[in-house]
Design a protein around this motif. Structure first.
Motif, PDB file in Angstrom:
ATOM      1  N   VAL A   1       0.838  -1.202   0.000  1.00 15.12           N
ATOM      2  CA  VAL A   1       0.000   0.000   0.000  1.00 15.12           C
ATOM      3  C   VAL A   1       0.870   1.249   0.000  1.00 15.12           C
ATOM      4  O   VAL A   1       0.609   2.220  -0.728  1.00 15.12           O
ATOM      5  CB  VAL A   1      -0.935  -0.018   1.225  1.00 15.12           C
ATOM      6  CG1 VAL A   1      -1.761   1.269   1.275  1.00 15.12           C
ATOM      7  CG2 VAL A   1      -1.845  -1.225   1.191  1.00 15.12           C
ATOM      8  N   ILE A   2       1.926   1.228   0.798  1.00 14.65           N
ATOM      9  CA  ILE A   2       2.810   2.392   0.893  1.00 14.65           C
ATOM     10  C   ILE A   2       3.551   2.609  -0.428  1.00 14.65           C
ATOM     11  O   ILE A   2       3.689   3.738  -0.915  1.00 14.65           O
ATOM     12  CB  ILE A   2       3.818   2.194   2.046  1.00 14.65           C
ATOM     13  CG1 ILE A   2       3.068   2.080   3.374  1.00 14.65           C
ATOM     14  CG2 ILE A   2       4.822   3.327   2.083  1.00 14.65           C
ATOM     15  CD1 ILE A   2       3.951   1.707   4.541  1.00 14.65           C
ATOM     16  N   ILE A   3       4.023   1.504  -1.028  1.00 18.91           N
ATOM     17  CA  ILE A   3       4.753   1.612  -2.299  1.00 18.91           C
ATOM     18  C   ILE A   3       3.829   2.142  -3.390  1.00 18.91           C
ATOM     19  O   ILE A   3       4.213   3.026  -4.180  1.00 18.91           O
ATOM     20  CB  ILE A   3       5.340   0.251  -2.689  1.00 18.91           C
ATOM     21  CG1 ILE A   3       6.447  -0.165  -1.709  1.00 18.91           C
ATOM     22  CG2 ILE A   3       5.911   0.290  -4.108  1.00 18.91           C
ATOM     23  CD1 ILE A   3       6.984  -1.566  -1.917  1.00 18.91           C
ATOM     24  N   ARG A   4       2.611   1.627  -3.437  1.00 14.65           N
ATOM     25  CA  ARG A   4       1.662   2.104  -4.455  1.00 14.65           C
ATOM     26  C   ARG A   4       1.261   3.539  -4.208  1.00 14.65           C
ATOM     27  O   ARG A   4       1.050   4.307  -5.160  1.00 14.65           O
ATOM     28  CB  ARG A   4       0.423   1.195  -4.462  1.00 14.65           C
ATOM     29  CG  ARG A   4       0.688  -0.259  -4.822  1.00 14.65           C
ATOM     30  CD  ARG A   4       1.187  -0.392  -6.252  1.00 14.65           C
ATOM     31  NE  ARG A   4       0.209   0.076  -7.205  1.00 14.65           N
ATOM     32  CZ  ARG A   4      -0.811  -0.647  -7.666  1.00 14.65           C
ATOM     33  NH1 ARG A   4      -0.946  -1.908  -7.253  1.00 14.65           N
ATOM     34  NH2 ARG A   4      -1.652  -0.148  -8.547  1.00 14.65           N
ATOM     35  N   ALA A   5       1.156   3.919  -2.927  1.00 12.98           N
ATOM     36  CA  ALA A   5       0.790   5.304  -2.601  1.00 12.98           C
ATOM     37  C   ALA A   5       1.879   6.297  -2.985  1.00 12.98           C
ATOM     38  O   ALA A   5       1.601   7.489  -3.190  1.00 12.98           O
ATOM     39  CB  ALA A   5       0.488   5.421  -1.109  1.00 12.98           C
ATOM     40  N   SER A   6       3.112   5.833  -3.093  1.00 16.51           N
ATOM     41  CA  SER A   6       4.215   6.717  -3.489  1.00 16.51           C
ATOM     42  C   SER A   6       4.257   6.942  -4.995  1.00 16.51           C
ATOM     43  O   SER A   6       5.158   7.629  -5.486  1.00 16.51           O
ATOM     44  CB  SER A   6       5.546   6.118  -3.024  1.00 16.51           C
ATOM     45  OG  SER A   6       5.802   4.888  -3.684  1.00 16.51           O
ATOM     46  N   GLY A   7       3.308   6.348  -5.719  1.00 18.57           N
ATOM     47  CA  GLY A   7       3.223   6.575  -7.154  1.00 18.57           C
ATOM     48  C   GLY A   7       3.855   5.493  -8.005  1.00 18.57           C
ATOM     49  O   GLY A   7       4.002   5.683  -9.219  1.00 18.57           O
ATOM     50  N   VAL A   8       4.198   4.389  -7.411  1.00 21.52           N
ATOM     51  CA  VAL A   8       4.819   3.286  -8.162  1.00 21.52           C
ATOM     52  C   VAL A   8       3.715   2.420  -8.755  1.00 21.52           C
ATOM     53  O   VAL A   8       2.879   1.884  -8.029  1.00 21.52           O
ATOM     54  CB  VAL A   8       5.730   2.439  -7.255  1.00 21.52           C
ATOM     55  CG1 VAL A   8       6.321   1.275  -8.035  1.00 21.52           C
ATOM     56  CG2 VAL A   8       6.840   3.304  -6.674  1.00 21.52           C
ATOM     57  N   SER A   9       3.716   2.279 -10.070  1.00 17.14           N
ATOM     58  CA  SER A   9       2.710   1.453 -10.735  1.00 17.14           C
ATOM     59  C   SER A   9       3.062  -0.021 -10.582  1.00 17.14           C
ATOM     60  O   SER A   9       4.174  -0.377 -10.183  1.00 17.14           O
ATOM     61  CB  SER A   9       2.609   1.820 -12.218  1.00 17.14           C
ATOM     62  OG  SER A   9       3.811   1.453 -12.885  1.00 17.14           O
ATOM     63  N   VAL A  10       2.108  -0.867 -10.948  1.00 12.15           N
ATOM     64  CA  VAL A  10       2.345  -2.300 -10.839  1.00 12.15           C
ATOM     65  C   VAL A  10       3.466  -2.736 -11.779  1.00 12.15           C
ATOM     66  O   VAL A  10       4.223  -3.660 -11.469  1.00 12.15           O
ATOM     67  CB  VAL A  10       1.041  -3.079 -11.137  1.00 12.15           C
ATOM     68  CG1 VAL A  10       0.615  -2.905 -12.588  1.00 12.15           C
ATOM     69  CG2 VAL A  10       1.210  -4.558 -10.809  1.00 12.15           C
ATOM     70  N   TRP A  11       3.621  -2.062 -12.903  1.00 10.78           N
ATOM     71  CA  TRP A  11       4.664  -2.427 -13.867  1.00 10.78           C
ATOM     72  C   TRP A  11       6.049  -2.076 -13.324  1.00 10.78           C
ATOM     73  O   TRP A  11       6.999  -2.848 -13.478  1.00 10.78           O
ATOM     74  CB  TRP A  11       4.409  -1.726 -15.200  1.00 10.78           C
ATOM     75  CG  TRP A  11       3.009  -1.954 -15.674  1.00 10.78           C
ATOM     76  CD1 TRP A  11       2.015  -1.041 -15.771  1.00 10.78           C
ATOM     77  CD2 TRP A  11       2.432  -3.201 -16.073  1.00 10.78           C
ATOM     78  NE1 TRP A  11       0.857  -1.611 -16.211  1.00 10.78           N
ATOM     79  CE2 TRP A  11       1.081  -2.941 -16.405  1.00 10.78           C
ATOM     80  CE3 TRP A  11       2.917  -4.499 -16.180  1.00 10.78           C
ATOM     81  CZ2 TRP A  11       0.227  -3.949 -16.842  1.00 10.78           C
ATOM     82  CZ3 TRP A  11       2.067  -5.490 -16.622  1.00 10.78           C
ATOM     83  CH2 TRP A  11       0.738  -5.227 -16.949  1.00 10.78           C
ATOM     84  N   ASN A  12       6.174  -0.898 -12.688  1.00 10.53           N
ATOM     85  CA  ASN A  12       7.450  -0.551 -12.055  1.00 10.53           C
ATOM     86  C   ASN A  12       7.746  -1.447 -10.866  1.00 10.53           C
ATOM     87  O   ASN A  12       8.906  -1.759 -10.582  1.00 10.53           O
ATOM     88  CB  ASN A  12       7.430   0.914 -11.614  1.00 10.53           C
ATOM     89  CG  ASN A  12       7.602   1.862 -12.770  1.00 10.53           C
ATOM     90  OD1 ASN A  12       8.259   1.535 -13.755  1.00 10.53           O
ATOM     91  ND2 ASN A  12       6.986   3.033 -12.684  1.00 10.53           N
ATOM     92  N   PHE A  13       6.687  -1.857 -10.181  1.00  7.29           N
ATOM     93  CA  PHE A  13       6.870  -2.748  -9.036  1.00  7.29           C
ATOM     94  C   PHE A  13       7.377  -4.113  -9.496  1.00  7.29           C
ATOM     95  O   PHE A  13       8.220  -4.732  -8.831  1.00  7.29           O
ATOM     96  CB  PHE A  13       5.532  -2.896  -8.302  1.00  7.29           C
ATOM     97  CG  PHE A  13       5.577  -3.828  -7.131  1.00  7.29           C
ATOM     98  CD1 PHE A  13       6.048  -3.402  -5.904  1.00  7.29           C
ATOM     99  CD2 PHE A  13       5.167  -5.147  -7.259  1.00  7.29           C
ATOM    100  CE1 PHE A  13       6.094  -4.263  -4.820  1.00  7.29           C
ATOM    101  CE2 PHE A  13       5.213  -6.019  -6.192  1.00  7.29           C
ATOM    102  CZ  PHE A  13       5.678  -5.570  -4.963  1.00  7.29           C
ATOM    103  N   LEU A  14       6.863  -4.582 -10.632  1.00  5.31           N
ATOM    104  CA  LEU A  14       7.254  -5.901 -11.136  1.00  5.31           C
ATOM    105  C   LEU A  14       8.587  -5.888 -11.892  1.00  5.31           C
ATOM    106  O   LEU A  14       9.176  -6.948 -12.120  1.00  5.31           O
ATOM    107  CB  LEU A  14       6.167  -6.445 -12.065  1.00  5.31           C
ATOM    108  CG  LEU A  14       4.844  -6.859 -11.410  1.00  5.31           C
ATOM    109  CD1 LEU A  14       3.845  -7.275 -12.478  1.00  5.31           C
ATOM    110  CD2 LEU A  14       5.065  -8.002 -10.425  1.00  5.31           C
ATOM    111  N   LYS A  15       9.044  -4.706 -12.285  1.00  2.75           N
ATOM    112  CA  LYS A  15      10.243  -4.628 -13.124  1.00  2.75           C
ATOM    113  C   LYS A  15      11.460  -5.308 -12.505  1.00  2.75           C
ATOM    114  O   LYS A  15      12.129  -6.113 -13.187  1.00  2.75           O
ATOM    115  CB  LYS A  15      10.551  -3.157 -13.447  1.00  2.75           C
ATOM    116  CG  LYS A  15      11.607  -2.980 -14.522  1.00  2.75           C
ATOM    117  CD  LYS A  15      11.934  -1.498 -14.718  1.00  2.75           C
ATOM    118  CE  LYS A  15      10.721  -0.735 -15.169  1.00  2.75           C
ATOM    119  NZ  LYS A  15      11.056   0.696 -15.393  1.00  2.75           N
ATOM    120  N   PRO A  16      11.828  -5.040 -11.239  1.00  2.63           N
ATOM    121  CA  PRO A  16      13.006  -5.720 -10.680  1.00  2.63           C
ATOM    122  C   PRO A  16      12.828  -7.230 -10.570  1.00  2.63           C
ATOM    123  O   PRO A  16      13.776  -7.990 -10.771  1.00  2.63           O
ATOM    124  CB  PRO A  16      13.172  -5.076  -9.304  1.00  2.63           C
ATOM    125  CG  PRO A  16      11.843  -4.518  -8.968  1.00  2.63           C
ATOM    126  CD  PRO A  16      11.243  -4.092 -10.264  1.00  2.63           C
TER     127      PRO A  16
END
Length: 367
Positions: free
Chosen positions: A91-106
Motif C-alpha cells: 500500500v505504501i509503495i503504491r501510494a508513493s506513485g509506483v505502478s504495478v509495472w514498475n513494481f514488477l520490473k526488478p
C-alpha cells in the motif's frame, strides 16, 4: 522507478533471497526422496555403502533444477507479494506513485537473468553431473551398461561376442532404406584380457539385418602383414532400432551441444525433433519463468489484505502455474509428434498466457 532506487533494490533483494530459499527447500526435498529411492535400489547390494548412496544422490538430484525452477519462481513470487501485502508495504509503495509495472520490473529482470543463467551455466553443469550419475550406476551394476556413445564426430559401440569384447567405430553414419551406411568404419576385436587381437579398417560399411558388410577392408593383426579384403561380413547385435534406443536423451545433452546434436541427427537421417524441441524449450524458458511471476501478480497483488481469501488466491495461482506447466509439456509432445508446427507448439502456451495476464493486470491497475 530507477534501478538504483531504494524501493527497486529492496524489492529485488527480498525476491532474490526468497527465490534462493525456495529453490534450496525444493532441492532438499528432492534430494531426500532420491536418497530414499537409491537406498531401496541398493538394498540388495551389500558392497554399496551409505556414502556411495549419498555420492549417487549428489549427482542425480541437480538434474531436477530446470524442472522445479518455474515452481520455485512461482512460490517465491507468491511469498514476496503476500508478505508485502500483509505488512501493508505494498500500500505504501503504491501510494508513493509506483505502478504495478514498475513494481514488477526488478522481479521480472531477476527472473529473466536467473533463466538465462539456468540454460547457459546450470544446464551444462547438471547434464555433466547426470552423465556422471549414469556412469556410477553402471559402475555399481545398478543398470545394464550402455554400449553406445556418440558425438558430432561419430559414434562408438561396444558389444560382447563369444565372451570377447568388440568395439565398433564410425566417423559418420547415414540412414538409408532399411540399412545404415557407415563411413570411416573401424572394428577392434579384443581378447578376454582386453588386449587387441585384430583391427579392421574400412572406408565404407553397411549395416543391414544385424550384419555388417565392409568394403575394401584392411585386416590388421599383431605380428602379421596387413591384408586387403574386397568385401567381408561380420555378424553383430547392432541394429537401427538399438541405435535409436541408445542415443542420448535430449535432457542429458548440454544446451551448448544441442545445435551440434541436431546437425548430427539431420545429417545421419535420424529424427532430430526431440532434440530440436528441447532446444527451443530451453531458449524460451526464461520467458516462461517471467510468466510465472505474472501469474503470481494477477492473484496476489491486491492493494490491501482486507479482502481476505488470500489462501484461496495462492492456491488458484499454484493451480494456474501447474496448468501452464502441463500445457507446455503437452504442446511439446504434440510438436514432437508433428501434430503442430514445432516452434508454434513451444510458444503456444506463452502466446496465450502473456496477453491474458497482462490484460488482467491492466484491468486491476486502471480499473
Amino acid at each position: 522507478m530507477s534501478p538504483f532506487s531504494i524501493i527497486y533494490r529492496y524489492i529485488a533483494r527480498n525476491y532474490l533471497i526468497t527465490l534462493i530459499l525456495c529453490l534450496l527447500i525444493l532441492m532438499g526435498l528432492i534430494s531426500l526422496f532420491d536418497i530414499i529411492d537409491l537406498l531401496r535400489r541398493t538394498a540388495s547390494y551389500p558392497d554399496i555403502t551409505f556414502k556411495n548412496v549419498l555420492h549417487l544422490a549428489c549427482f542425480k538430484s541437480p538434474q531436477m533444477i530446470h524442472m522445479i525452477l518455474p515452481f520455485a519462481v512461482l512460490l517465491s513470487s507468491l511469498t514476496v507479494f503476500w508478505r508485502l501485502t500483509k505488512s501493508s508495504e505494498l500500500v505504501i509503495i503504491r501510494a508513493s506513485g509506483v505502478s504495478v509495472w514498475n513494481f514488477l520490473k526488478p522481479i521480472l529482470l531477476i527472473t529473466f537473468l536467473v533463466g538465462v543463467l539456468d540454460i547457459t551455466v546450470v544446464n551444462p553443469m547438471t547434464t555433466s553431473m547426470t552423465q556422471r550419475f549414469h556412469q556410477l550406476e553402471e559402475r555399481f551394476h545398478l543398470v545394464k551398461s550402455s554400449s553406445l556413445s556418440w558425438s558430432p564426430k561419430g559414434f562408438w559401440l561396444r558389444e560382447i561376442r563369444e565372451n570377447r569384447p568388440i568395439i565398433l567405430r564410425a566417423s559418420a553414419l547415414r540412414r538409408q532404406e532399411g540399412s545404415l551406411a557407415l563411413d570411416d568404419f573401424s572394428v577392434f576385436e579384443l581378447k578376454e584380457n582386453e588386449i587387441l587381437d585384430r583391427q579392421i579398417e574400412s572406408p565404407h560399411a553397411v549395416l543391414d539385418k544385424n550384419q555388417l558388410t565392409l568394403f575394401q577392408a584392411w585386416v590388421i593383426e599383431p605380428g602379421k602383414s596387413p591384408q586387403t579384403v574386397p568385401q567381408m561380413q561380420i555378424p553383430t547385435s547392432l541394429s537401427i532400432e538399438k541405435i535409436l534406443e541408445n542415443f542420448e536423451s535430449p535432457d542429458t545433452t548440454s544446451f551448448w551441444k544441442l545445435p551440434e546434436a541436431i546437425e548430427f541427427f539431420d545429417a545421419s537421417g535420424f529424427s532430430s525433433l526431440k532434440h530440436r524441441a528441447h532446444f527451443y524449450s530451453l531458449l524460451v524458458s526464461p520467458f516462461y519463468l517471467m510468466i510465472m511471476v505474472l501469474i503470481a501478480a494477477v492473484f496476489c497483488l491486491t492493494p490491501n489484505n482486507r479482502q481476505g481469501k488470500i489462501l484461496f488466491k495462492i492456491i488458484e495461482a499454484i493451480v494456474c502455474g501447474f496448468a501452464l506447466f502441463f500445457s507446455t509439456t503437452v504442446m511439446n509432445a504434440l510438436g514432437v509428434s508433428q501434430t503442430f508446427p514445432l516452434f508454434l507448439a513451444v510458444l503456444g502456451p506463452a502466446l496465450v498466457a502473456v496477453p491474458l495476464c497482462v490484460s488482467l493486470l491492466l484491468h486491476r491497475e486502471d480499473g
